[in-house]
Design a protein around this motif. Structure first.
Motif, PDB file in Angstrom:
ATOM      1  N   LYS A 141       0.848  -1.196   0.000  1.00 23.54           N
ATOM      2  CA  LYS A 141       0.000   0.000   0.000  1.00 23.54           C
ATOM      3  C   LYS A 141       0.876   1.235   0.000  1.00 23.54           C
ATOM      4  O   LYS A 141       2.082   1.167   0.241  1.00 23.54           O
ATOM      5  CB  LYS A 141      -0.963  -0.005   1.183  1.00 23.54           C
ATOM      6  CG  LYS A 141      -0.305  -0.119   2.537  1.00 23.54           C
ATOM      7  CD  LYS A 141      -1.368  -0.225   3.626  1.00 23.54           C
ATOM      8  CE  LYS A 141      -0.731  -0.238   5.031  1.00 23.54           C
ATOM      9  NZ  LYS A 141       0.136  -1.417   5.244  1.00 23.54           N
ATOM     10  N   LEU A 142       0.255   2.386  -0.268  1.00 23.40           N
ATOM     11  CA  LEU A 142       1.027   3.618  -0.408  1.00 23.40           C
ATOM     12  C   LEU A 142       1.848   3.928   0.843  1.00 23.40           C
ATOM     13  O   LEU A 142       2.995   4.372   0.747  1.00 23.40           O
ATOM     14  CB  LEU A 142       0.091   4.786  -0.725  1.00 23.40           C
ATOM     15  CG  LEU A 142      -0.455   4.849  -2.159  1.00 23.40           C
ATOM     16  CD1 LEU A 142      -1.540   5.919  -2.262  1.00 23.40           C
ATOM     17  CD2 LEU A 142       0.651   5.127  -3.160  1.00 23.40           C
ATOM     18  N   GLN A 143       1.283   3.695   2.019  1.00 26.00           N
ATOM     19  CA  GLN A 143       2.007   4.011   3.245  1.00 26.00           C
ATOM     20  C   GLN A 143       3.272   3.171   3.396  1.00 26.00           C
ATOM     21  O   GLN A 143       4.193   3.560   4.115  1.00 26.00           O
ATOM     22  CB  GLN A 143       1.089   3.819   4.454  1.00 26.00           C
ATOM     23  CG  GLN A 143      -0.046   4.834   4.542  1.00 26.00           C
ATOM     24  CD  GLN A 143       0.466   6.258   4.711  1.00 26.00           C
ATOM     25  OE1 GLN A 143       1.542   6.486   5.241  1.00 26.00           O
ATOM     26  NE2 GLN A 143      -0.310   7.237   4.233  1.00 26.00           N
ATOM     27  N   ASP A 144       3.322   2.037   2.694  1.00 23.74           N
ATOM     28  CA  ASP A 144       4.508   1.180   2.757  1.00 23.74           C
ATOM     29  C   ASP A 144       5.682   1.759   1.969  1.00 23.74           C
ATOM     30  O   ASP A 144       6.774   1.183   1.980  1.00 23.74           O
ATOM     31  CB  ASP A 144       4.197  -0.218   2.227  1.00 23.74           C
ATOM     32  CG  ASP A 144       3.217  -0.975   3.106  1.00 23.74           C
ATOM     33  OD1 ASP A 144       3.143  -0.654   4.313  1.00 23.74           O
ATOM     34  OD2 ASP A 144       2.515  -1.862   2.589  1.00 23.74           O
ATOM     35  N   LEU A 145       5.455   2.867   1.268  1.00 21.04           N
ATOM     36  CA  LEU A 145       6.520   3.435   0.446  1.00 21.04           C
ATOM     37  C   LEU A 145       7.418   4.402   1.212  1.00 21.04           C
ATOM     38  O   LEU A 145       8.348   4.965   0.636  1.00 21.04           O
ATOM     39  CB  LEU A 145       5.916   4.122  -0.784  1.00 21.04           C
ATOM     40  CG  LEU A 145       5.174   3.184  -1.737  1.00 21.04           C
ATOM     41  CD1 LEU A 145       4.688   3.935  -2.960  1.00 21.04           C
ATOM     42  CD2 LEU A 145       6.043   2.005  -2.148  1.00 21.04           C
ATOM     43  N   CYS A 146       7.160   4.611   2.480  1.00 19.46           N
ATOM     44  CA  CYS A 146       8.104   5.365   3.306  1.00 19.46           C
ATOM     45  C   CYS A 146       9.413   4.581   3.349  1.00 19.46           C
ATOM     46  O   CYS A 146       9.437   3.400   3.700  1.00 19.46           O
ATOM     47  CB  CYS A 146       7.553   5.557   4.711  1.00 19.46           C
ATOM     48  SG  CYS A 146       6.237   6.775   4.826  1.00 19.46           S
ATOM     49  N   ILE A 192      -0.273  -1.831  -5.900  1.00 21.36           N
ATOM     50  CA  ILE A 192      -0.391  -0.886  -4.794  1.00 21.36           C
ATOM     51  C   ILE A 192      -1.516   0.114  -5.030  1.00 21.36           C
ATOM     52  O   ILE A 192      -2.327   0.376  -4.140  1.00 21.36           O
ATOM     53  CB  ILE A 192       0.939  -0.138  -4.590  1.00 21.36           C
ATOM     54  CG1 ILE A 192       2.067  -1.130  -4.261  1.00 21.36           C
ATOM     55  CG2 ILE A 192       0.807   0.898  -3.470  1.00 21.36           C
ATOM     56  CD1 ILE A 192       3.444  -0.486  -4.200  1.00 21.36           C
ATOM     57  N   ALA A 193      -1.583   0.673  -6.220  1.00 16.89           N
ATOM     58  CA  ALA A 193      -2.580   1.711  -6.509  1.00 16.89           C
ATOM     59  C   ALA A 193      -2.672   1.932  -8.009  1.00 16.89           C
ATOM     60  O   ALA A 193      -1.835   1.458  -8.779  1.00 16.89           O
ATOM     61  CB  ALA A 193      -2.208   3.020  -5.807  1.00 16.89           C
ATOM     62  N   SER A 194      -3.709   2.668  -8.408  1.00 18.08           N
ATOM     63  CA  SER A 194      -3.914   3.036  -9.807  1.00 18.08           C
ATOM     64  C   SER A 194      -4.032   4.550  -9.913  1.00 18.08           C
ATOM     65  O   SER A 194      -4.785   5.176  -9.152  1.00 18.08           O
ATOM     66  CB  SER A 194      -5.184   2.377 -10.358  1.00 18.08           C
ATOM     67  OG  SER A 194      -5.630   3.019 -11.535  1.00 18.08           O
ATOM     68  N   VAL A 195      -3.300   5.139 -10.840  1.00 16.27           N
ATOM     69  CA  VAL A 195      -3.394   6.577 -11.059  1.00 16.27           C
ATOM     70  C   VAL A 195      -4.804   6.946 -11.490  1.00 16.27           C
ATOM     71  O   VAL A 195      -5.376   7.954 -11.051  1.00 16.27           O
ATOM     72  CB  VAL A 195      -2.355   7.032 -12.101  1.00 16.27           C
ATOM     73  CG1 VAL A 195      -2.629   8.478 -12.546  1.00 16.27           C
ATOM     74  CG2 VAL A 195      -0.952   6.910 -11.542  1.00 16.27           C
ATOM     75  N   GLN A 196      -5.407   6.124 -12.357  1.00 14.48           N
ATOM     76  CA  GLN A 196      -6.749   6.437 -12.864  1.00 14.48           C
ATOM     77  C   GLN A 196      -7.810   6.389 -11.767  1.00 14.48           C
ATOM     78  O   GLN A 196      -8.774   7.167 -11.798  1.00 14.48           O
ATOM     79  CB  GLN A 196      -7.140   5.464 -13.990  1.00 14.48           C
ATOM     80  CG  GLN A 196      -6.567   5.824 -15.336  1.00 14.48           C
ATOM     81  CD  GLN A 196      -5.047   5.742 -15.361  1.00 14.48           C
ATOM     82  OE1 GLN A 196      -4.455   4.855 -14.745  1.00 14.48           O
ATOM     83  NE2 GLN A 196      -4.409   6.647 -16.059  1.00 14.48           N
ATOM     84  N   GLU A 197      -7.651   5.486 -10.800  1.00 11.39           N
ATOM     85  CA  GLU A 197      -8.620   5.422  -9.708  1.00 11.39           C
ATOM     86  C   GLU A 197      -8.536   6.663  -8.839  1.00 11.39           C
ATOM     87  O   GLU A 197      -9.543   7.161  -8.342  1.00 11.39           O
ATOM     88  CB  GLU A 197      -8.387   4.164  -8.883  1.00 11.39           C
ATOM     89  CG  GLU A 197      -8.756   2.888  -9.627  1.00 11.39           C
ATOM     90  CD  GLU A 197      -8.351   1.627  -8.883  1.00 11.39           C
ATOM     91  OE1 GLU A 197      -7.809   1.746  -7.757  1.00 11.39           O
ATOM     92  OE2 GLU A 197      -8.544   0.525  -9.436  1.00 11.39           O
TER      93      GLU A 197
END
Length: 292
Positions: free
Chosen positions: A102-107, A179-184
Motif C-alpha cells: 500500500k502507499l504508506q509502505d513506500l516510506c 499498490i494503486a492506480s493513477v486512474q482510480e
C-alpha cells in the motif's frame, strides 16, 4: 478527353515513442495513413526524447504531456507544444515488491522512475503528498522508460514503480503486488500527447495533418469496429492481456483534454515543481488537427 492526374504526395514523419501508439498501429493496419511514411523508433527515456527534439533528429515524440512543462525550462527550443492527444488516458498501475502492498509502505522506499522531475512520476508524487508522505521519505532512482522500469523492478532493483499495459499485467504475473492506480485516484488523468516544436510546426503542418487525419479515422473505427482494432493490435504482437486496455485507450477526441491538462498543472503545483505557472493555451496548439 484526357484527365491529368495529380502526383501522389508522400509525407515522411520521424517519431519517437516508448511503445507504439495503439491509434497508429490500427491506422497502419487499416491503411488509413498510407500517404505518410512513418519512421518511428522506441526511445529509452524522456530525456532521450527531449534531446532528439532539441537537436532536430526527430519531428515529434509521443510522451506524457507533463513533460512539456519541464522541457520548456531546459536549455533548448523553449517552444514545445502538445498538438494532439493520442490516448484517453495512460493506464498506470503502481506495482511493488510483496512487502510494499500500500502507499504508506513506500516510506523509505526506492521508486524507479523515468525522470525525477517530469512525466508520470509527478502523478505518483502527488498521490504520496496527499497521503502525507514527504519527498524526503523516499528515493527516486531514474532507470528509463516503461520497458526499462519493468526489467528493473522484476529484477528486484527497486521497491515500486509505475507501469502501463502490458507491463503492469506482466509484473503482477511475475509476483509483484498492486499498490494503486493513477486512474482510480485521478479519473481525468490524460493520456500521452504528440509533442512538436512550435518553430517547426509550419514546416511539419502538411505532414502532421495527413498523419493525424489517419489517426482520427482510426479513432472512430476503434469505437465503431473494435474487433478490427483488436485484430490489428494482436497481429502487431501485443499480448491479449493488453489489447483490451489499448482498444479502450482511444481518446474521445484528438484535441488535448482541457480538464486533463489542467490536472497535470495542478499536480505539478502541488508537489512544488517548476513549470506549474503555465496555462492550457501555452502548452497546447491544436491547429494541425482535422475536424472531429
Amino acid at each position: 478527353m484526357l484527365l491529368s492526374l495529380l502526383p501522389f504526395k508522400m509525407h515522411t514523419l520521424r517519431v519517437l515513442w516508448f511503445v507504439p501508439s495503439p491509434l497508429a498501429v490500427v491506422a497502419d493496419a487499416l491503411k488509413l495513413t498510407a500517404d505518410v511514411t512513418l519512421h518511428a523508433e522506441r526511445n529509452p527515456s524522456s530525456d532521450a526524447q527531449f534531446e532528439a527534439l532539441a537537436t532536430g533528429r526527430v519531428d515529434a515524440v509521443v510522451t506524457a504531456m507533463d513533460n512539456v512543462m519541464d522541457w520548456n525550462l531546459r536549455p533548448g527550443p523553449h517552444d514545445l507544444r502538445v498538438v494532439a492527444q493520442l490516448e484517453r488516458t495512460t493506464p498506470l498501475t503502481l506495482v511493488g515488491q510483496k512487502v510494499r502492498g500500500k502507499l504508506q509502505d513506500l516510506c523509505g522506499a526506492t521508486l524507479l522512475v523515468d525522470a525525477p522531475h517530469n512525466g508520470f512520476i509527478v502523478a505518483l508524487r502527488a498521490m504520496l503528498a496527499e497521503e502525507g508522505i514527504s519527498p524526503d521519505a523516499y528515493a527516486l532512482e531514474p532507470v528509463g522508460g516503461v520497458t526499462e522500469r519493468y526489467d528493473a523492478i522484476v529484477a528486484g532493483r527497486g521497491d515500486a514503480t509505475l507501469l502501463g499495459p502490458p507491463f503492469d499485467a506482466m509484473a503482477l504475473q511475475a509476483g509483484l503486488s498492486r499498490i494503486a492506480s493513477v486512474q482510480e485516484r485521478y479519473p481525468t488523468f490524460p493520456g500521452q500527447g504528440l509533442v512538436v516544436s512550435a518553430g517547426a510546426l509550419e514546416r511539419l503542418r502538411p505532414t502532421l495533418f495527413a498523419w493525424l487525419r489517419g489517426l482520427e479515422s482510426a479513432r472512430k473505427r476503434m469505437g465503431s469496429d473494435p474487433d478490427a482494432a483488436r485484430q490489428a493490435l494482436a497481429f502487431a504482437g501485443f499480448p491479449a492481456t493488453a489489447v483490451e486496455a489499448m482498444v479502450r485507450s482511444a481518446p474521445v477526441s484528438l484535441r488535448p483534454d482541457r480538464a486533463g491538462v489542467e490536472l497535470l498543472i495542478e499536480q505539478r503545483r502541488l508537489v512544488g515543481l517548476p513549470g506549474a505557472d503555465t496555462v492550457y493555451e501555452e502548452l497546447v496548439n491544436p491547429s494541425v488537427l482535422p475536424e472531429d
